[in-house]
Design a protein around this motif. Structure first.
Motif, PDB file in Angstrom:
ATOM      1  N   MET A 189       0.842  -1.177   0.000  1.00 41.65           N
ATOM      2  CA  MET A 189       0.000   0.000   0.000  1.00 41.65           C
ATOM      3  C   MET A 189       0.888   1.241   0.000  1.00 41.65           C
ATOM      4  N   ILE A 190       0.475   2.234  -0.739  1.00 41.53           N
ATOM      5  CA  ILE A 190       1.228   3.475  -0.839  1.00 41.53           C
ATOM      6  C   ILE A 190       0.889   4.361   0.355  1.00 41.53           C
ATOM      7  N   THR A 191       1.916   4.877   1.004  1.00 39.49           N
ATOM      8  CA  THR A 191       1.708   5.718   2.172  1.00 39.49           C
ATOM      9  C   THR A 191       1.470   7.172   1.752  1.00 39.49           C
ATOM     10  N   HIS A 192       1.035   7.965   2.716  1.00 41.33           N
ATOM     11  CA  HIS A 192       0.785   9.388   2.491  1.00 41.33           C
ATOM     12  C   HIS A 192       2.072  10.097   2.065  1.00 41.33           C
ATOM     13  N   LYS A 193       3.170   9.741   2.690  1.00 43.96           N
ATOM     14  CA  LYS A 193       4.458  10.361   2.381  1.00 43.96           C
ATOM     15  C   LYS A 193       4.910  10.026   0.958  1.00 43.96           C
ATOM     16  N   GLN A 194       4.710   8.789   0.515  1.00 43.33           N
ATOM     17  CA  GLN A 194       5.085   8.395  -0.836  1.00 43.33           C
ATOM     18  C   GLN A 194       4.245   9.116  -1.885  1.00 43.33           C
ATOM     19  N   THR A 195       2.970   9.290  -1.609  1.00 44.40           N
ATOM     20  CA  THR A 195       2.096   9.987  -2.540  1.00 44.40           C
ATOM     21  C   THR A 195       2.481  11.458  -2.634  1.00 44.40           C
ATOM     22  N   THR A 196       2.792  12.075  -1.514  1.00 44.35           N
ATOM     23  CA  THR A 196       3.231  13.468  -1.520  1.00 44.35           C
ATOM     24  C   THR A 196       4.527  13.612  -2.304  1.00 44.35           C
ATOM     25  N   LEU A 197       5.445  12.690  -2.124  1.00 45.97           N
ATOM     26  CA  LEU A 197       6.699  12.710  -2.868  1.00 45.97           C
ATOM     27  C   LEU A 197       6.441  12.586  -4.369  1.00 45.97           C
ATOM     28  N   THR A 239       0.633  24.219  -8.454  1.00 44.70           N
ATOM     29  CA  THR A 239      -0.389  23.218  -8.787  1.00 44.70           C
ATOM     30  C   THR A 239      -0.195  21.961  -7.952  1.00 44.70           C
ATOM     31  N   ALA A 240       1.040  21.514  -7.796  1.00 49.28           N
ATOM     32  CA  ALA A 240       1.301  20.325  -6.975  1.00 49.28           C
ATOM     33  C   ALA A 240       0.883  20.563  -5.527  1.00 49.28           C
ATOM     34  N   GLY A 241       1.158  21.764  -5.015  1.00 56.82           N
ATOM     35  CA  GLY A 241       0.743  22.088  -3.655  1.00 56.82           C
ATOM     36  C   GLY A 241      -0.763  22.091  -3.489  1.00 56.82           C
ATOM     37  N   LEU A 242      -1.454  22.672  -4.480  1.00 55.07           N
ATOM     38  CA  LEU A 242      -2.919  22.666  -4.417  1.00 55.07           C
ATOM     39  C   LEU A 242      -3.474  21.250  -4.515  1.00 55.07           C
ATOM     40  N   MET A 243      -2.868  20.426  -5.368  1.00 55.25           N
ATOM     41  CA  MET A 243      -3.327  19.038  -5.497  1.00 55.25           C
ATOM     42  C   MET A 243      -3.107  18.285  -4.176  1.00 55.25           C
ATOM     43  N   ASN A 244      -1.991  18.529  -3.534  1.00 53.91           N
ATOM     44  CA  ASN A 244      -1.713  17.887  -2.246  1.00 53.91           C
ATOM     45  C   ASN A 244      -2.694  18.368  -1.185  1.00 53.91           C
ATOM     46  N   ILE A 278       3.714  13.450  -5.983  1.00 52.37           N
ATOM     47  CA  ILE A 278       3.056  14.668  -6.467  1.00 52.37           C
ATOM     48  C   ILE A 278       4.089  15.756  -6.751  1.00 52.37           C
ATOM     49  N   PHE A 279       5.083  15.893  -5.880  1.00 52.65           N
ATOM     50  CA  PHE A 279       6.087  16.939  -6.065  1.00 52.65           C
ATOM     51  C   PHE A 279       7.246  16.504  -6.963  1.00 52.65           C
ATOM     52  N   VAL A 320       6.745  15.186  -9.966  1.00 55.70           N
ATOM     53  CA  VAL A 320       6.332  15.491 -11.338  1.00 55.70           C
ATOM     54  C   VAL A 320       6.832  16.863 -11.784  1.00 55.70           C
ATOM     55  N   PRO A 321       6.656  17.950 -11.012  1.00 56.46           N
ATOM     56  CA  PRO A 321       7.215  19.236 -11.451  1.00 56.46           C
ATOM     57  C   PRO A 321       8.735  19.215 -11.581  1.00 56.46           C
ATOM     58  N   VAL A 322       9.406  18.480 -10.707  1.00 57.90           N
ATOM     59  CA  VAL A 322      10.861  18.388 -10.797  1.00 57.90           C
ATOM     60  C   VAL A 322      11.262  17.731 -12.114  1.00 57.90           C
ATOM     61  N   LEU A 323      10.603  16.643 -12.472  1.00 55.55           N
ATOM     62  CA  LEU A 323      10.913  15.958 -13.720  1.00 55.55           C
ATOM     63  C   LEU A 323      10.591  16.821 -14.941  1.00 55.55           C
ATOM     64  N   LEU A 324       9.474  17.540 -14.896  1.00 56.83           N
ATOM     65  CA  LEU A 324       9.119  18.415 -16.019  1.00 56.83           C
ATOM     66  C   LEU A 324      10.125  19.548 -16.183  1.00 56.83           C
ATOM     67  N   LEU A 325      10.535  20.158 -15.088  1.00 54.22           N
ATOM     68  CA  LEU A 325      11.521  21.236 -15.165  1.00 54.22           C
ATOM     69  C   LEU A 325      12.889  20.707 -15.574  1.00 54.22           C
ATOM     70  N   ALA A 326      13.254  19.524 -15.122  1.00 53.40           N
ATOM     71  CA  ALA A 326      14.526  18.928 -15.536  1.00 53.40           C
ATOM     72  C   ALA A 326      14.518  18.625 -17.027  1.00 53.40           C
ATOM     73  N   THR A 327      13.395  18.145 -17.531  1.00 48.28           N
ATOM     74  CA  THR A 327      13.267  17.883 -18.964  1.00 48.28           C
ATOM     75  C   THR A 327      13.384  19.175 -19.762  1.00 48.28           C
ATOM     76  N   ALA A 328      12.723  20.216 -19.284  1.00 46.12           N
ATOM     77  CA  ALA A 328      12.816  21.510 -19.961  1.00 46.12           C
ATOM     78  C   ALA A 328      14.238  22.048 -19.915  1.00 46.12           C
ATOM     79  N   PHE A 329      14.935  21.871 -18.799  1.00 47.70           N
ATOM     80  CA  PHE A 329      16.307  22.338 -18.684  1.00 47.70           C
ATOM     81  C   PHE A 329      17.227  21.602 -19.657  1.00 47.70           C
TER      82      PHE A 329
END
Length: 96
Positions: free
Chosen positions: A1-9, A49-54, A11-12, A14-23
């Motif tokens: 089962m996925i924990t709350h901490k893993q789900t939060t990680l 957006t990630a913060g609002l989703m969380n 969620i955040f 995804v923006p890191v990966l998108l920005l790294a791809t753009a970089f």
């Protein structure tokens, strides 16, 4: 089962990966020229957006409402991103 901490990680991550791809695209692809301010604005939009989703995930208990609110948040992100990129609505902050 996925924990709350893993789900939060996740969620955040995804923006890191998108920005790294753009970089990396900015470094290696011709015609891809984001400035530092472009990365800052993209980071604010994506991490906001990630913060609002969380926040929605932790506060809203009804699954259907949580999905609906999340879809609205993502739709707003897409609309703001498109406005900043190409100015589809013609607002002054579109950059055109």
């Amino acid at each position: 089962m996925i924990t709350h901490k893993q789900t939060t990680l996740a969620i955040f991550a995804v923006p890191v990966l998108l920005l790294a791809t753009a970089f990396l695209g900015n470094l290696f692809v011709d015609g891809f020229n984001w400035s530092g301010s472009d990365f800052v604005v993209a980071g604010i939009l994506l991490f906001g957006t990630a913060g609002l989703m969380n926040l929605v995930r932790t506060v809203v208990k009804n699954r259907n409402y949580r999905i609906l609110i999340s879809l609205v948040i993502v739709a707003l992100l897409i609309l703001v991103w498109m406005e900043l990129a190409v100015g589809i609505f013609g607002t002054p902050f579109a950059g055109s």
